[in-house]
Design an enzyme around this catalytic site. Structure first.
Site, PDB file in Angstrom:
ATOM      1  N   THR A  41       0.632  -1.284  -0.197  1.00  0.00           N
ATOM      2  CA  THR A  41      -0.052  -0.058   0.028  1.00  0.00           C
ATOM      3  C   THR A  41       0.735   1.134  -0.189  1.00  0.00           C
ATOM      4  O   THR A  41       0.320   2.339  -0.265  1.00  0.00           O
ATOM      5  CB  THR A  41      -1.126  -0.005   1.323  1.00  0.00           C
ATOM      6  OG1 THR A  41      -0.186   0.011   2.344  1.00  0.00           O
ATOM      7  CG2 THR A  41      -2.039  -1.072   1.130  1.00  0.00           C
ATOM      8  N   ASN A  82      -2.333 -13.070  -1.660  1.00  0.00           N
ATOM      9  CA  ASN A  82      -2.050 -13.328  -0.374  1.00  0.00           C
ATOM     10  C   ASN A  82      -2.521 -11.829   0.671  1.00  0.00           C
ATOM     11  O   ASN A  82      -2.552 -12.134   1.889  1.00  0.00           O
ATOM     12  CB  ASN A  82      -0.290 -13.177  -0.255  1.00  0.00           C
ATOM     13  CG  ASN A  82       0.017 -12.957   1.251  1.00  0.00           C
ATOM     14  OD1 ASN A  82       0.096 -13.797   2.068  1.00  0.00           O
ATOM     15  ND2 ASN A  82       0.513 -11.645   1.342  1.00  0.00           N
ATOM     16  N   SER A 134      -6.843 -19.204   5.242  1.00  0.00           N
ATOM     17  CA  SER A 134      -6.717 -19.132   6.995  1.00  0.00           C
ATOM     18  C   SER A 134      -7.295 -20.597   7.332  1.00  0.00           C
ATOM     19  O   SER A 134      -8.276 -20.937   6.870  1.00  0.00           O
ATOM     20  CB  SER A 134      -7.202 -18.085   7.628  1.00  0.00           C
ATOM     21  OG  SER A 134      -7.245 -18.227   9.001  1.00  0.00           O
ATOM     22  N   TYR A 147     -13.994 -11.966   9.238  1.00  0.00           N
ATOM     23  CA  TYR A 147     -12.759 -12.573   8.680  1.00  0.00           C
ATOM     24  C   TYR A 147     -13.012 -14.133   8.129  1.00  0.00           C
ATOM     25  O   TYR A 147     -12.631 -14.161   7.127  1.00  0.00           O
ATOM     26  CB  TYR A 147     -11.713 -12.576   9.861  1.00  0.00           C
ATOM     27  CG  TYR A 147     -10.163 -13.085   9.260  1.00  0.00           C
ATOM     28  CD1 TYR A 147      -9.475 -12.219   8.332  1.00  0.00           C
ATOM     29  CD2 TYR A 147     -10.027 -14.219   9.551  1.00  0.00           C
ATOM     30  CE1 TYR A 147      -8.269 -12.806   8.051  1.00  0.00           C
ATOM     31  CE2 TYR A 147      -8.393 -14.749   9.334  1.00  0.00           C
ATOM     32  CZ  TYR A 147      -7.614 -14.144   8.441  1.00  0.00           C
ATOM     33  OH  TYR A 147      -6.383 -14.283   8.117  1.00  0.00           O
ATOM     34  N   ALA A 148     -13.903 -14.751   8.998  1.00  0.00           N
ATOM     35  CA  ALA A 148     -13.943 -16.166   8.752  1.00  0.00           C
ATOM     36  C   ALA A 148     -15.125 -16.012   7.517  1.00  0.00           C
ATOM     37  O   ALA A 148     -14.775 -16.955   6.281  1.00  0.00           O
ATOM     38  CB  ALA A 148     -14.736 -16.908   9.849  1.00  0.00           C
ATOM     39  N   ALA A 149     -15.864 -15.302   7.409  1.00  0.00           N
ATOM     40  CA  ALA A 149     -16.866 -15.147   6.195  1.00  0.00           C
ATOM     41  C   ALA A 149     -16.170 -14.820   5.104  1.00  0.00           C
ATOM     42  O   ALA A 149     -16.345 -15.374   4.040  1.00  0.00           O
ATOM     43  CB  ALA A 149     -17.728 -14.137   6.496  1.00  0.00           C
ATOM     44  N   LYS A 151     -12.831 -15.571   4.434  1.00  0.00           N
ATOM     45  CA  LYS A 151     -12.067 -16.763   3.882  1.00  0.00           C
ATOM     46  C   LYS A 151     -12.882 -17.907   3.637  1.00  0.00           C
ATOM     47  O   LYS A 151     -12.525 -18.572   2.564  1.00  0.00           O
ATOM     48  CB  LYS A 151     -11.148 -17.015   5.221  1.00  0.00           C
ATOM     49  CG  LYS A 151      -9.983 -15.735   5.608  1.00  0.00           C
ATOM     50  CD  LYS A 151      -9.064 -15.544   4.538  1.00  0.00           C
ATOM     51  CE  LYS A 151      -7.971 -14.613   4.956  1.00  0.00           C
ATOM     52  NZ  LYS A 151      -6.935 -14.444   3.811  1.00  0.00           N
ATOM     53  N   ILE A 180       0.724 -17.903  12.403  1.00  0.00           N
ATOM     54  CA  ILE A 180       2.063 -17.885  11.889  1.00  0.00           C
ATOM     55  C   ILE A 180       2.772 -16.422  12.557  1.00  0.00           C
ATOM     56  O   ILE A 180       2.174 -15.582  12.747  1.00  0.00           O
ATOM     57  CB  ILE A 180       2.149 -17.570  10.050  1.00  0.00           C
ATOM     58  CG1 ILE A 180       1.058 -18.777   9.631  1.00  0.00           C
ATOM     59  CG2 ILE A 180       3.489 -17.430   9.629  1.00  0.00           C
ATOM     60  CD1 ILE A 180       1.822 -20.448   9.562  1.00  0.00           C
TER      61      ILE A 180
HETATM   62  P1  NDP Z   1       0.673  -8.826   7.181  1.00  0.00           P
HETATM   63  O1  NDP Z   1      -0.400  -7.745   7.994  1.00  0.00           O
HETATM   64  O2  NDP Z   1       1.944  -8.910   7.748  1.00  0.00           O
HETATM   65  O3  NDP Z   1       0.693  -8.064   5.630  1.00  0.00           O
HETATM   66  C1  NDP Z   1      -0.155  -7.688   4.854  1.00  0.00           C
HETATM   67  C2  NDP Z   1       0.052  -7.538   3.705  1.00  0.00           C
HETATM   68  O4  NDP Z   1      -1.154  -7.085   2.743  1.00  0.00           O
HETATM   69  C3  NDP Z   1       1.055  -6.377   3.481  1.00  0.00           C
HETATM   70  O5  NDP Z   1       2.065  -6.387   2.359  1.00  0.00           O
HETATM   71  C4  NDP Z   1       0.066  -5.265   3.415  1.00  0.00           C
HETATM   72  O6  NDP Z   1       0.739  -4.003   2.617  1.00  0.00           O
HETATM   73  C5  NDP Z   1      -0.968  -5.647   2.402  1.00  0.00           C
HETATM   74  N1  NDP Z   1      -2.050  -4.929   2.732  1.00  0.00           N
HETATM   75  C6  NDP Z   1      -2.531  -4.802   3.801  1.00  0.00           C
HETATM   76  N2  NDP Z   1      -3.855  -4.037   3.619  1.00  0.00           N
HETATM   77  C7  NDP Z   1      -4.052  -3.735   2.361  1.00  0.00           C
HETATM   78  C8  NDP Z   1      -4.787  -2.975   1.304  1.00  0.00           C
HETATM   79  N3  NDP Z   1      -6.103  -2.332   1.974  1.00  0.00           N
HETATM   80  N4  NDP Z   1      -4.756  -3.191   0.003  1.00  0.00           N
HETATM   81  C9  NDP Z   1      -3.574  -3.857  -0.344  1.00  0.00           C
HETATM   82  N5  NDP Z   1      -2.725  -4.448   0.376  1.00  0.00           N
HETATM   83  C10 NDP Z   1      -2.734  -4.328   1.714  1.00  0.00           C
HETATM   84  O7  NDP Z   1      -0.027 -10.053   6.911  1.00  0.00           O
HETATM   85  P2  NDP Z   1       0.239 -11.588   7.047  1.00  0.00           P
HETATM   86  O8  NDP Z   1       1.557 -11.994   6.499  1.00  0.00           O
HETATM   87  O9  NDP Z   1       0.049 -12.054   8.475  1.00  0.00           O
HETATM   88  O10 NDP Z   1      -1.207 -12.330   6.276  1.00  0.00           O
HETATM   89  C11 NDP Z   1      -1.182 -12.509   4.973  1.00  0.00           C
HETATM   90  C12 NDP Z   1      -2.249 -13.445   4.338  1.00  0.00           C
HETATM   91  O11 NDP Z   1      -2.203 -14.621   5.379  1.00  0.00           O
HETATM   92  C13 NDP Z   1      -3.323 -12.689   4.621  1.00  0.00           C
HETATM   93  O12 NDP Z   1      -4.331 -13.019   3.763  1.00  0.00           O
HETATM   94  C14 NDP Z   1      -3.899 -13.537   6.092  1.00  0.00           C
HETATM   95  O13 NDP Z   1      -5.150 -13.314   6.145  1.00  0.00           O
HETATM   96  C15 NDP Z   1      -3.135 -14.784   5.917  1.00  0.00           C
HETATM   97  N6  NDP Z   1      -3.065 -15.428   7.236  1.00  0.00           N
HETATM   98  C16 NDP Z   1      -2.251 -15.157   8.090  1.00  0.00           C
HETATM   99  C17 NDP Z   1      -2.047 -15.755   9.536  1.00  0.00           C
HETATM  100  C18 NDP Z   1      -1.078 -15.332  10.278  1.00  0.00           C
HETATM  101  O14 NDP Z   1      -0.764 -15.933  11.146  1.00  0.00           O
HETATM  102  N7  NDP Z   1      -0.239 -14.144  10.054  1.00  0.00           N
HETATM  103  C19 NDP Z   1      -2.751 -16.725   9.730  1.00  0.00           C
HETATM  104  C20 NDP Z   1      -3.533 -17.186   8.827  1.00  0.00           C
HETATM  105  C21 NDP Z   1      -3.827 -16.588   7.317  1.00  0.00           C
HETATM  106  P3  NDP Z   1       1.603  -3.038   3.207  1.00  0.00           P
HETATM  107  O15 NDP Z   1       2.979  -3.445   3.920  1.00  0.00           O
HETATM  108  O16 NDP Z   1       1.901  -1.783   2.206  1.00  0.00           O
HETATM  109  O17 NDP Z   1       0.645  -2.463   4.216  1.00  0.00           O
END
Ligand code: NDP
Length: 241
Positions: A41, A82, A134, A147-149, A151, A180
């Site tokens: 972003t 992602n 997730s 969130y669950a809805a 995913k 994670i």
């Molecule tokens: P982070 O919060 O660490 O990173 C999120 C990423 O998404 C960043 O690159 C961010 O960009 C980008 N992002 C956030 N908001 C927006 C937006 N409005 N528009 C576009 N891009 C956006 O997330 P995680 O690595 O923890 O999670 C990654 C995926 O894994 C997600 O889909 C999450 O639901 C899923 N997940 C995560 C788990 C966990 O334990 N962490 C467990 C299960 C699933 P920027 O850096 O510029 O903000």
């Protein structure tokens, strides 16, 4: 097939590739030989070394449409949806602005981006899409309805799209991480809740982003010729006990 760089000659797009799981996936696909594009972003770009960068906010539908059109010109061989956001709230307190934002980023955008890339993948007879779900695409707990809805919905989109595209050599799957070790986790779970959740994880620890990246890389690579439409949990056994 080159065992060291199985994705040589391929182009991959990883949304949300600046941090956490997405960054680990982008780095892994790059190391596997792909030319990698990531989104984030921020205007100035915080992408992994060697990756190219798009700045885009997926809560804005018009921006997603513009990006989808750029993506259809780029015609990547691999798309990893992602980027994801989460705002937990007790059911009675769900704010619809939050609900809508979560659905735009976690569900509507992946669908729009798949629409943009699938026609060329199918025409080429090869493509890989991996949607990051997730464990909350398989289970739900208090506070997690929005969130669950999103995913659970992404799981439906994954399965339906996979059933249309598999015959053309396009494998579409979902990878569903457990807890994670990322910023998102540290922000949404305090130490006490983290300890309680880890008590239910057979491996007894948080997963690492690189472990998720390895699974995504296999699904994205040439060895995956027959896994289609699945929602694969990578959760230390959490959803099986
Ligand atoms: P982070 O919060 O660490 O990173 C999120 C990423 O998404 C960043 O690159 C961010 O960009 C980008 N992002 C956030 N908001 C927006 C937006 N409005 N528009 C576009 N891009 C956006 O997330 P995680 O690595 O923890 O999670 C990654 C995926 O894994 C997600 O889909 C999450 O639901 C899923 N997940 C995560 C788990 C966990 O334990 N962490 C467990 C299960 C699933 P920027 O850096 O510029 O903000």
């Amino acid at each position: 097939m080159n065992a060291v760089t199985p994705l040589a000659g391929r182009t991959a797009v990883v949304t949300g590739g600046t941090r956490g799981i997405g960054r680990a996936i982008a780095e892994r696909l790059r190391d596997d030989g792909a030319e990698v594009w990531v989104t984030g972003t921020n205007r100035d770009g915080t992408e992994p070394d060697g990756a190219r960068y798009f700045a885009i906010d997926f809560t804005i539908n018009e921006a997603v449409e513009r990006f989808a059109s750029e993506l259809s010109n780029l015609a990547p061989d691999v798309l990893v949806n992602n980027a994801g956001i989460n705002r937990n709230a007790p059911f009675a307190d769900i704010d619809f602005a939050d609900f809508d934002a979560i659905h735009r980023v976690n569900l509507r955008t992946p669908l729009a981006l798949m629409q943009a890339v699938l026609p060329t993948m199918r025409k080429n007879g090869w493509g890989r899409v991996i949607n990051i779900g997730s464990i909350w695409s398989k289970l739900a707990r208090p506070g997690r309805a929005s969130y669950a809805a999103s995913k659970f919905g992404l799981n439906g989109v994954t399965t339906a799209a996979a059933s249309e595209a598999a015959a053309d050599g396009v494998m579409i799957n979902m990878v569903s991480p457990g807890i994670i070790d990322t910023e998102l986790t540290r922000r949404t779970l305090n130490a006490e809740r983290l300890k309680a959740i880890l008590a239910d994880v057979p491996t007894g620890r948080l997963g690492q982003p690189e472990e998720v990246a390895a699974l995504v890389a296999w699904l994205a690579g040439p060895e995956n010729t027959f896994v289609s439409g699945q929602n694969i949990a990578i959760d230390g056994g959490f959803t099986r006990v």
